[in-house]
Design a protein around this motif. Structure first.
Motif, short mmCIF file in Angstrom:
data_model
loop_
_atom_site.label_atom_id
_atom_site.label_comp_id
_atom_site.label_asym_id
_atom_site.label_seq_id
_atom_site.Cartn_x
_atom_site.Cartn_y
_atom_site.Cartn_z
N UNK A 191 0.84 -1.19 0.00
CA UNK A 191 0.00 0.00 0.00
C UNK A 191 0.88 1.25 0.00
N UNK A 192 0.59 2.16 -0.95
CA UNK A 192 1.39 3.37 -1.06
C UNK A 192 0.46 4.57 -1.21
N UNK A 193 0.37 5.46 -0.21
CA UNK A 193 -0.32 6.73 -0.42
C UNK A 193 0.48 7.53 -1.46
N UNK A 194 -0.20 8.02 -2.51
CA UNK A 194 0.56 8.67 -3.58
C UNK A 194 -0.16 9.91 -4.07
N UNK A 195 0.60 10.72 -4.84
CA UNK A 195 0.03 11.90 -5.45
C UNK A 195 0.18 13.15 -4.60
N UNK A 196 -0.20 14.27 -5.19
CA UNK A 196 0.02 15.56 -4.55
C UNK A 196 -1.25 16.22 -4.06
N UNK A 197 -1.17 17.57 -4.00
CA UNK A 197 -2.29 18.43 -3.60
C UNK A 197 -2.58 18.39 -2.11
N UNK B 199 -5.51 -11.79 -3.84
CA UNK B 199 -4.75 -12.18 -5.03
C UNK B 199 -3.49 -12.93 -4.66
N UNK B 200 -3.14 -13.93 -5.45
CA UNK B 200 -1.87 -14.64 -5.25
C UNK B 200 -0.71 -13.93 -5.93
N UNK B 201 -0.99 -12.87 -6.65
CA UNK B 201 0.06 -12.08 -7.29
C UNK B 201 0.41 -10.88 -6.42
N UNK B 202 1.64 -10.40 -6.50
CA UNK B 202 2.00 -9.17 -5.78
C UNK B 202 1.27 -7.97 -6.37
N UNK B 203 0.78 -7.10 -5.50
CA UNK B 203 -0.02 -5.96 -5.91
C UNK B 203 0.57 -4.67 -5.33
N UNK B 204 0.77 -3.68 -6.19
CA UNK B 204 1.08 -2.34 -5.75
C UNK B 204 -0.25 -1.60 -5.67
N UNK B 205 -0.65 -1.22 -4.47
CA UNK B 205 -1.96 -0.62 -4.24
C UNK B 205 -1.76 0.85 -3.92
N UNK B 206 -2.07 1.70 -4.90
CA UNK B 206 -1.80 3.14 -4.80
C UNK B 206 -3.04 3.86 -4.30
N UNK B 207 -2.91 4.52 -3.16
CA UNK B 207 -4.03 5.21 -2.53
C UNK B 207 -3.90 6.72 -2.74
N UNK B 208 -4.86 7.34 -3.41
CA UNK B 208 -4.77 8.79 -3.69
C UNK B 208 -5.00 9.60 -2.42
N UNK B 209 -3.91 10.04 -1.82
CA UNK B 209 -4.02 10.65 -0.50
C UNK B 209 -4.86 11.92 -0.48
N UNK B 210 -4.93 12.64 -1.60
CA UNK B 210 -5.77 13.84 -1.64
C UNK B 210 -7.25 13.50 -1.59
N UNK B 211 -7.59 12.23 -1.83
CA UNK B 211 -8.99 11.80 -1.80
C UNK B 211 -9.35 11.02 -0.55
N UNK B 212 -8.44 10.93 0.42
CA UNK B 212 -8.71 10.14 1.62
C UNK B 212 -10.01 10.55 2.31
#
Length: 331
Positions: free
Chosen positions: A124-130, A172-185
């Motif tokens: 899980x990665x909080x990402x993005x700006x604003x 999922x059995x696959x690795x997942x990069x889960x990008x969380x738009x922090x400006x929309x939390x």
């Protein structure tokens, strides 16, 4: 209390939906573990994991040292031993010390073992700006991960998708990069934790006939605002939420462009070598005879993310999206 959220529709923020989704994952499968810096007693810098260590214990919700490479490396080892770790990276710009582990180990071990090894790890990665943050806290690194075979890359844009997409990622059995738009939390929406969602893939969130706006994560709301503004000028825009960046549901996008004949792609990441470039190329190949104008892209500039006082000029907003819409409609 260690139970999953009760059934029924509830209005909640995107952040609360992620918390509820993690609670469900922990309650349903004892192999699921959460790991990250300050995610336990503090509940994470954004409080996404608030209350989970209290309810599930510090062996299921673990505070880690400040060492992203070690966190991901440990998660890989846990996955090899039957666990399903969910890792939190505090901010987008902090993931790069772990990039070696993600690219050379996490993404490749399934293929390297000829399918014998599965690594069900979610990062899980909080990402993005604003959000007015300092350096290294407002990056959009999705293309760096989407380019790597073996990784799934997902980004929700609303609370319901946040809840259900994180469920799918954990299962999922696959690795997942889960990008969380922090400006929309703190954006709110209806979430039904009992209803199974429609199949994962792109989703038309606003039907239209004149042009397709495609986006994911933080820019979906901006595109919906652009479509509402364009309607006042008599233009009927369709908005497609891609939801997954790797793989991309091109079939849904191609059907939309086939109806509208025009496409504008928007993302916060720089336009140069961004996700929009791949989308534009694929859609042009498949919709060449339906397109009535060139596919246009709207995104950040090819420069390091600026100081917070300048981020409004850097980030694509309503005006830049509408400018691209005007150019496409005039072609």
């Amino acid at each position: 209390m260690t139970t999953a959220p009760t059934a029924g529709t509830e209005r909640m923020t995107l952040l609360a939906a992620l918390n509820a989704s993690l609670r469900t994952a922990l309650a349903e499968d004892p192999r699921t573990l959460l790991m990250g810096e300050d995610i336990g007693r503090l509940g994470g810098v954004f409080r996404v994991t608030d209350g989970l260590q209290k309810d599930f214990g510090d062996e299921r919700v673990m505070d880690t040292p400040l060492a992203e490479s070690g966190i991901v490396g440990t998660a890989i080892g846990l996955a090899l031993n039957g666990f399903r770790p969910v890792v939190e990276i505090q901010f987008d710009g902090f993931v790069f010390p772990a990039y070696d582990q993600i690219v050379t180990q996490l993404a490749k071990m399934h293929a390297r073992s000829r399918g014998r090894v599965r690594l069900p790890v979610v990062i899980r990665i909080p990402y993005g700006g604003a959000i007015g943050a300092v350096e290294h806290h407002s990056e959009s690194p999705e293309t760096l991960f989407a380019h790597v075979a073996g990784l799934r890359v997902m980004s929700p844009s609303n609370p319901s998708d946040a809840y259900w997409m994180l469920q799918e990622a954990v299962r999922s059995d696959d690795p997942v990069i889960f990008l969380e738009p922090k400006r929309r939390y703190y954006d709110t929406g209806e979430v039904d934790v009992a209803a199974r969602p429609h199949p994962q893939g792109a989703r038309v969130v606003r039907a239209g006939s004149d042009l397709t706006l495609a986006a994911y994560g933080p820019m979906v709301a901006t595109c919906l605002d652009a479509a509402a503004a364009a309607s006042e000028e008599g233009h009927d825009l369709e908005v497609v939420d891609l939801r997954s960046i790797s793989p991309i549901d091109f079939d849904t996008l191609v059907r939309s462009v086939g109806r509208t004949g025009r496409l504008v792609i928007a993302h916060e990441a720089p336009v140069f070598f961004g996700a929009g470039a791949e989308i534009a190329a694929r859609v042009t190949e498949r919709c060449f005879y339906q397109l009535e104008a060139p596919v246009l892209r709207v995104g950040g500039f090819h420069s390091p993310y600026p100081p917070s006082r300048l981020e409004d000029a850097y980030l694509p907003g309503l005006d830049r999206v509408l400018d691209a819409v005007d150019r496409a409609l005039a072609a």
